[in-house]
Design a protein around this motif. Structure first.
Motif, short mmCIF file in Angstrom:
data_model
loop_
_atom_site.label_atom_id
_atom_site.label_comp_id
_atom_site.label_asym_id
_atom_site.label_seq_id
_atom_site.Cartn_x
_atom_site.Cartn_y
_atom_site.Cartn_z
N PRO A 180 10.57 -21.58 19.07
CA PRO A 180 10.34 -20.25 19.66
C PRO A 180 10.32 -20.28 21.19
O PRO A 180 10.62 -19.29 21.86
N LEU A 181 9.99 -21.44 21.73
CA LEU A 181 9.96 -21.60 23.19
C LEU A 181 11.34 -21.31 23.81
O LEU A 181 11.45 -20.82 24.94
N HIS A 182 12.37 -21.63 23.05
CA HIS A 182 13.72 -21.43 23.54
C HIS A 182 13.93 -19.97 23.94
O HIS A 182 14.37 -19.66 25.05
N GLN A 183 13.53 -19.05 23.05
CA GLN A 183 13.71 -17.62 23.33
C GLN A 183 12.79 -17.16 24.46
O GLN A 183 13.20 -16.38 25.34
N LEU A 184 11.59 -17.71 24.47
CA LEU A 184 10.61 -17.33 25.51
C LEU A 184 11.16 -17.67 26.90
O LEU A 184 11.15 -16.85 27.83
N LEU A 185 11.67 -18.88 27.02
CA LEU A 185 12.20 -19.32 28.32
C LEU A 185 13.50 -18.60 28.66
O LEU A 185 13.76 -18.27 29.82
N MET A 186 14.29 -18.36 27.64
CA MET A 186 15.53 -17.62 27.83
C MET A 186 15.21 -16.23 28.41
O MET A 186 15.79 -15.81 29.41
N ASP A 187 14.26 -15.54 27.81
CA ASP A 187 13.89 -14.19 28.27
C ASP A 187 13.36 -14.25 29.70
O ASP A 187 13.71 -13.41 30.54
N TYR A 244 0.57 -31.78 29.29
CA TYR A 244 1.80 -31.95 30.08
C TYR A 244 2.11 -30.61 30.78
O TYR A 244 2.15 -29.56 30.16
N PRO A 245 2.29 -30.61 32.11
CA PRO A 245 2.30 -29.31 32.83
C PRO A 245 3.59 -28.50 32.73
O PRO A 245 3.59 -27.34 33.13
N PHE A 246 4.67 -29.08 32.23
CA PHE A 246 5.96 -28.37 32.31
C PHE A 246 6.52 -27.99 30.95
O PHE A 246 6.46 -28.76 30.00
N TYR A 247 7.14 -26.80 30.91
CA TYR A 247 8.05 -26.50 29.82
C TYR A 247 9.43 -27.07 30.15
O TYR A 247 10.13 -27.58 29.30
N LEU A 248 9.79 -26.89 31.42
CA LEU A 248 11.10 -27.38 31.87
C LEU A 248 10.84 -28.33 33.04
O LEU A 248 10.24 -27.92 34.05
N ASP A 249 11.29 -29.57 32.92
CA ASP A 249 11.04 -30.54 33.98
C ASP A 249 11.77 -30.16 35.27
O ASP A 249 12.88 -29.62 35.22
N PRO A 250 11.18 -30.47 36.42
CA PRO A 250 11.88 -30.25 37.69
C PRO A 250 13.07 -31.19 37.85
O PRO A 250 13.16 -32.20 37.15
N MET A 251 13.96 -30.84 38.76
CA MET A 251 15.13 -31.69 39.05
C MET A 251 15.10 -32.09 40.54
O MET A 251 15.86 -31.56 41.34
N PRO A 252 14.22 -33.02 40.89
CA PRO A 252 14.01 -33.32 42.31
C PRO A 252 15.17 -34.06 42.98
O PRO A 252 15.16 -34.21 44.20
N ARG A 299 6.63 -24.45 35.08
CA ARG A 299 5.29 -24.92 34.68
C ARG A 299 4.80 -24.05 33.53
O ARG A 299 5.10 -22.86 33.47
N LYS A 300 3.98 -24.65 32.68
CA LYS A 300 3.44 -23.89 31.54
C LYS A 300 2.64 -22.68 32.02
O LYS A 300 2.69 -21.62 31.41
N ASN A 301 1.91 -22.85 33.13
CA ASN A 301 1.06 -21.73 33.56
C ASN A 301 1.84 -20.61 34.25
O ASN A 301 1.27 -19.62 34.67
N GLU A 302 3.17 -20.75 34.34
CA GLU A 302 3.96 -19.67 34.93
C GLU A 302 4.34 -18.64 33.88
O GLU A 302 4.87 -17.58 34.19
N ILE A 303 4.14 -18.99 32.62
CA ILE A 303 4.64 -18.15 31.54
C ILE A 303 3.52 -17.82 30.57
O ILE A 303 2.70 -18.69 30.25
N GLN A 304 3.50 -16.59 30.12
CA GLN A 304 2.50 -16.21 29.12
C GLN A 304 3.07 -16.46 27.73
O GLN A 304 4.00 -15.77 27.30
N ASN A 305 2.53 -17.46 27.08
CA ASN A 305 3.00 -17.80 25.73
C ASN A 305 1.95 -17.29 24.74
O ASN A 305 1.01 -18.00 24.40
N ILE A 306 2.11 -16.02 24.32
CA ILE A 306 1.01 -15.43 23.54
C ILE A 306 0.97 -15.92 22.09
O ILE A 306 -0.05 -15.84 21.44
N LEU A 355 0.54 -26.26 20.93
CA LEU A 355 -0.91 -26.46 20.93
C LEU A 355 -1.30 -27.93 20.78
O LEU A 355 -2.20 -28.42 21.44
N ALA A 356 -0.55 -28.62 19.91
CA ALA A 356 -1.02 -29.94 19.50
C ALA A 356 -0.32 -31.11 20.19
O ALA A 356 -0.88 -32.19 20.30
#
Ligand SMILES: NC(=O)NCCC[C@H](N)C(=O)O
Length: 409
Positions: free
Chosen positions: A101-108, A147-155, A127-134, A141-142
């Motif tokens: 389901p994260l795929h659609q959340l991030l896509m949106d 881990y702070p990221f949904y999508l890793d940075p590309m430094p 970052r996870k805290n940038e998005i409201q995952n209701i 959850l488990a």
């Protein structure tokens, strides 16, 4: 029409170069992920951007047209269908599969952003805290909830030399060695397919990012209009070089590859971290790559009369360069003037990694003053750029630039 991609040497007057101005991805670095991200320390973004702007300005003052990877990518993604497919692939390659389901959340989330911001956000990471995952999934959850990221940075995107490289009128779109950099080459692939200027230009792709073997642009040196030097290194495999030879020989002006085997370690990760061409007959070289007799393993790949690739082992760098470049002398300029400590220190900070902007004229980091003084003594014109923060990513002026057009010699 003049070629959009035209690179037949390392030293021809640089006309167009592609850079990436470092962004928030550097502020998404933390000690826990540095190693995996292939970065040795956390650059201070504000100063890194200032240094990078100075780099770009130095090139512009010398008449180079600077374009930015992030702008070209954004211009390629104006069509909504193209953008959707791009984000979809990017998420898949980030291991966020469609079934999640994260795929659609991030896509949106990404699709709702203006396209320039979307590109910057993708490079910066999410970052996870940038998005409201209701409705978080069990995995959210488990599994690794801290881990702070949904999508890793590309430094590492600011090392635009590596994800792709221009050879002749075409490019290699590179299959990168480490996962931390794999997604980066999707950007240039998208630009070649969808950018209004590039899409109908029939730009040959000598090797794509899906082909077996690993190739990075830091290992690809365009010595002249028919000879390449390619590092067999930590980042580029012999299989990829062989594959590239098959793709280029007979289909381009290139018929010789000097495959140079360098140590497989982080400090010397690409050929251009230890060896760069700066004039017709002058090169920087890190003395540690040569043995006591000045030798190094080189494999010369050439096309034989039956169209097969013939391999000849050699080990005398000067002799090989003289023979294949048709010059009577070769001036190898040692990093740090060959002093064991200065050479090691300056090479670590990319003292061997010089960007030639015309024969005998280079851009280098100011911090490598021993190497810079020696270059001047050898008649090279040196434009110094600031380097306190940029150098922490472990790449210099050549690594940070992807030439798209150079004047022929
Ligand atoms: N050509 C180069 O040597 N590029 C530098 C890449 C540095 C980056 N941190 C990497 O490990 O890939």
């Amino acid at each position: 029409m003049t070629d959009l991609i035209h690179v037949y040497s390392e030293i021809g007057k640089l006309k167009t170069v592609m850079l990436h101005r470092p962004g928030k991805e550097l502020e998404n670095l933390s000690p826990d992920i540095l190693n995996r991200m292939l970065i040795d320390d956390i650059p201070y973004l504000k100063i890194a951007q200032k240094e990078h702007d100075y780099f770009a300005h130095t090139l512009e003052k010398q008449g180079v047209h600077v374009v930015y990877l992030e702008d070209l990518l954004a211009q390629s993604l104006t069509n909504k269908d193209v953008r959707t497919k791009f984000v979809d692939q990017l998420l898949e390659e980030s291991n966020i599969k469609k079934e999640d389901p994260l795929h659609q959340l991030l896509m949106d989330y990404l699709m709702a952003l203006p396209v320039n911001d979307m590109v910057k956000q993708i490079i910066a990471g999410i970052r996870k805290n940038e998005i409201q995952n209701i409705t978080p999934s069990l995995a959210d959850l488990a599994e690794d909830p801290d881990y702070p990221f949904y999508l890793d940075p590309m430094p590492n995107v600011y090392f635009t030399r590596d994800q792709q490289a221009a050879i002749a009128n075409g490019m290699t779109i590179n299959r990168m060695t480490f996962r931390a950099r794999r997604r980066e080459s999707l950007f240039m692939e998208t630009i070649l397919k969808h950018h209004p200027k590039f899409k109908d230009a029939n730009i040959p792709v000598w090797r794509d990012r899906y082909t077996h073997g690993r190739l990075e642009g830091g290992d690809e040196l365009v010595l002249n209009n028919h000879v390449l030097a390619i590092g067999i290194s930590q980042k580029t495999s012999a299989a990829a070089i062989t594959d590239l030879a098959h793709s280029l020989f007979g289909h381009s002006s290139y018929d010789i590859i000097l495959a140079i085997k360098i140590p497989h370690n982080h400090a010397m990760m690409h050929l251009d971290t230890v060896f760069t061409m700066i004039n017709y007959d002058q090169f920087t070289v890190h003395p540690f790559i040569l043995d006591k007799a000045g030798k190094i393993d080189i494999y010369v790949l050439e096309q034989d009369d039956h169209g097969e690739v013939k391999i000849t082992p050699e080990n005398d760098l000067v002799k090989v360069l003289k023979k294949y470049l048709h010059v009577s002398e070769i001036d190898l300029i040692p990093t740090g003037n060959g002093d064991p400590i200065a050479a090691a220190r300056e090479q670590w900070n990319d003292g061997s990694n010089t960007l030639a902007i015309t024969p005998g004229e280079v851009v280098t980091y100011d911090r490598n003053y021993v190497s810079n003084d020696l270059l001047r003594k050898h008649g090279i014109l040196v434009h110094k750029i600031h380097s306190s923060e940029l150098s922490r990513g472990r790449g210099g002026s050549r690594c940070m630039s992807c030439p798209l057009v150079r004047e022929d010699l």
